[in-house]
Design a protein around this motif. Structure first.
Motif, mmCIF file in Angstrom:
data_model
loop_
_atom_site.group_PDB
_atom_site.id
_atom_site.type_symbol
_atom_site.label_atom_id
_atom_site.label_comp_id
_atom_site.label_asym_id
_atom_site.label_seq_id
_atom_site.Cartn_x
_atom_site.Cartn_y
_atom_site.Cartn_z
ATOM 1 N N CYS A 253 0.844 -1.215 0.000
ATOM 2 C CA CYS A 253 0.000 0.000 0.000
ATOM 3 C C CYS A 253 0.867 1.248 0.000
ATOM 4 N N TRP A 254 1.928 1.240 0.789
ATOM 5 C CA TRP A 254 2.847 2.384 0.841
ATOM 6 C C TRP A 254 3.461 2.631 -0.540
ATOM 7 N N ALA A 255 3.919 1.551 -1.186
ATOM 8 C CA ALA A 255 4.545 1.691 -2.506
ATOM 9 C C ALA A 255 3.553 2.231 -3.529
ATOM 10 N N LEU A 256 2.334 1.709 -3.518
ATOM 11 C CA LEU A 256 1.323 2.202 -4.454
ATOM 12 C C LEU A 256 1.092 3.696 -4.264
ATOM 13 N N ALA A 257 0.958 4.128 -3.023
ATOM 14 C CA ALA A 257 0.735 5.548 -2.749
ATOM 15 C C ALA A 257 1.956 6.373 -3.139
ATOM 16 N N THR A 258 3.128 5.894 -2.824
ATOM 17 C CA THR A 258 4.373 6.605 -3.148
ATOM 18 C C THR A 258 4.545 6.776 -4.654
ATOM 19 N N LEU A 259 4.139 5.766 -5.401
ATOM 20 C CA LEU A 259 4.279 5.791 -6.861
ATOM 21 C C LEU A 259 3.136 6.538 -7.546
ATOM 22 N N GLY A 260 2.199 7.068 -6.757
ATOM 23 C CA GLY A 260 1.117 7.860 -7.329
ATOM 24 C C GLY A 260 -0.127 7.076 -7.689
ATOM 25 N N PHE A 261 -0.224 5.849 -7.215
ATOM 26 C CA PHE A 261 -1.384 5.011 -7.511
ATOM 27 C C PHE A 261 -2.376 5.036 -6.348
ATOM 28 N N ASP A 262 -2.724 6.243 -5.897
ATOM 29 C CA ASP A 262 -3.647 6.376 -4.768
ATOM 30 C C ASP A 262 -5.002 5.744 -5.056
ATOM 31 N N ASP A 263 -5.411 5.762 -6.311
ATOM 32 C CA ASP A 263 -6.696 5.156 -6.667
ATOM 33 C C ASP A 263 -6.713 3.653 -6.374
ATOM 34 N N TYR A 264 -5.545 3.037 -6.308
ATOM 35 C CA TYR A 264 -5.433 1.625 -5.970
ATOM 36 C C TYR A 264 -5.055 1.440 -4.504
ATOM 37 N N ALA A 265 -4.211 2.328 -3.983
ATOM 38 C CA ALA A 265 -3.697 2.182 -2.621
ATOM 39 C C ALA A 265 -4.804 2.252 -1.578
ATOM 40 N N VAL A 266 -5.689 3.203 -1.700
ATOM 41 C CA VAL A 266 -6.728 3.395 -0.692
ATOM 42 C C VAL A 266 -7.690 2.197 -0.637
ATOM 43 N N PRO A 267 -8.257 1.747 -1.762
ATOM 44 C CA PRO A 267 -9.138 0.572 -1.675
ATOM 45 C C PRO A 267 -8.394 -0.687 -1.223
ATOM 46 N N LEU A 268 -7.137 -0.837 -1.640
ATOM 47 C CA LEU A 268 -6.362 -1.999 -1.230
ATOM 48 C C LEU A 268 -6.128 -1.969 0.277
ATOM 49 N N LYS A 269 -5.893 -0.789 0.830
ATOM 50 C CA LYS A 269 -5.692 -0.665 2.266
ATOM 51 C C LYS A 269 -6.979 -1.041 3.011
ATOM 52 N N ARG A 270 -8.111 -0.592 2.502
ATOM 53 C CA ARG A 270 -9.397 -0.968 3.114
ATOM 54 C C ARG A 270 -9.573 -2.482 3.064
ATOM 55 N N TYR A 271 -9.265 -3.072 1.916
ATOM 56 C CA TYR A 271 -9.366 -4.522 1.754
ATOM 57 C C TYR A 271 -8.467 -5.224 2.767
ATOM 58 N N LEU A 272 -7.238 -4.751 2.891
ATOM 59 C CA LEU A 272 -6.264 -5.351 3.802
ATOM 60 C C LEU A 272 -6.749 -5.281 5.251
ATOM 61 N N LEU A 273 -7.274 -4.126 5.649
ATOM 62 C CA LEU A 273 -7.776 -3.976 7.015
ATOM 63 C C LEU A 273 -8.959 -4.909 7.267
ATOM 64 N N ARG A 274 -9.866 -4.991 6.298
ATOM 65 C CA ARG A 274 -11.029 -5.869 6.436
ATOM 66 C C ARG A 274 -10.591 -7.332 6.467
ATOM 67 N N TYR A 275 -9.644 -7.693 5.647
ATOM 68 C CA TYR A 275 -9.102 -9.050 5.634
ATOM 69 C C TYR A 275 -8.535 -9.397 7.005
ATOM 70 N N ARG A 276 -7.775 -8.469 7.574
ATOM 71 C CA ARG A 276 -7.192 -8.707 8.894
ATOM 72 C C ARG A 276 -8.270 -8.830 9.964
ATOM 73 N N GLU A 277 -9.317 -8.047 9.842
ATOM 74 C CA GLU A 277 -10.430 -8.159 10.795
ATOM 75 C C GLU A 277 -11.052 -9.549 10.721
ATOM 76 N N LEU A 278 -11.315 -10.019 9.511
ATOM 77 C CA LEU A 278 -11.924 -11.327 9.330
ATOM 78 C C LEU A 278 -10.989 -12.447 9.763
ATOM 79 N N GLU A 279 -9.713 -12.314 9.471
ATOM 80 C CA GLU A 279 -8.734 -13.307 9.898
ATOM 81 C C GLU A 279 -8.650 -13.339 11.414
#
Length: 143
Positions: free
Chosen positions: A87-113
């Motif tokens: 997520c950090w790399a995506l945001a750093t490289l300017g892919f915020d449109d991917y970084a933010v939803p991926l971060k939400r997915y990651l947090l939700r995945y961790r919640e479910l796990e």
């Protein structure tokens, strides 16, 4: 494209030359085609050239983001790349449109796990470093 899949060389960590086929660095074309078909209407056809082009683009994108992630981990003297690093790399490289939803997915995945793990793991808190995620974001179901 894929027909140029000759043997290339790279250098391993210990300085030895390691040979690999270019094809081994690409996502499997069957998987790429399957993902493409999911988006298209049922009667749509995909040319071999289109699949190969998408295969190379997707593989290059993954390599690009992974390279940035790897540099971050090297600077921090870590050997393991994790989801937060991606997520950090995506945001750093300017892919915020991917970084933010991926971060939400990651947090939700961790919640479910966390729901499936022993109670000791429920105390862990996910760190959100470079992706702005608000508590009220609804990312929908995990795939």
């Amino acid at each position: 494209m894929a027909e140029n899949a000759g043997t290339s060389g790279t250098t391993s960590n210990n300085g030895n030359s390691v040979g690999f086929k270019e094809q081994d660095q690409l996502l499997p074309i069957a998987n790429v085609g399957r993902i493409m078909k999911q988006i298209l209407p049922p009667n749509a056809k995909i040319s071999k050239e289109a699949k190969e082009t998408m295969q190379e683009c997707a593989s290059e994108f993954i390599s690009f983001v992974t390279g940035e992630t790897s540099e971050k981990c090297k600077k921090e003297r870590r050997k393991t790349v994790n989801g937060d690093d991606i997520c950090w790399a995506l945001a750093t490289l300017g892919f915020d449109d991917y970084a933010v939803p991926l971060k939400r997915y990651l947090l939700r995945y961790r919640e479910l796990e966390g729901e499936h793990k022993p109670a000791a793991n429920h105390d862990k808190v996910a760190i959100v470093d470079n992706c702005n995620v608000e508590d009220g974001d609804n990312m929908g179901p995990l795939i």
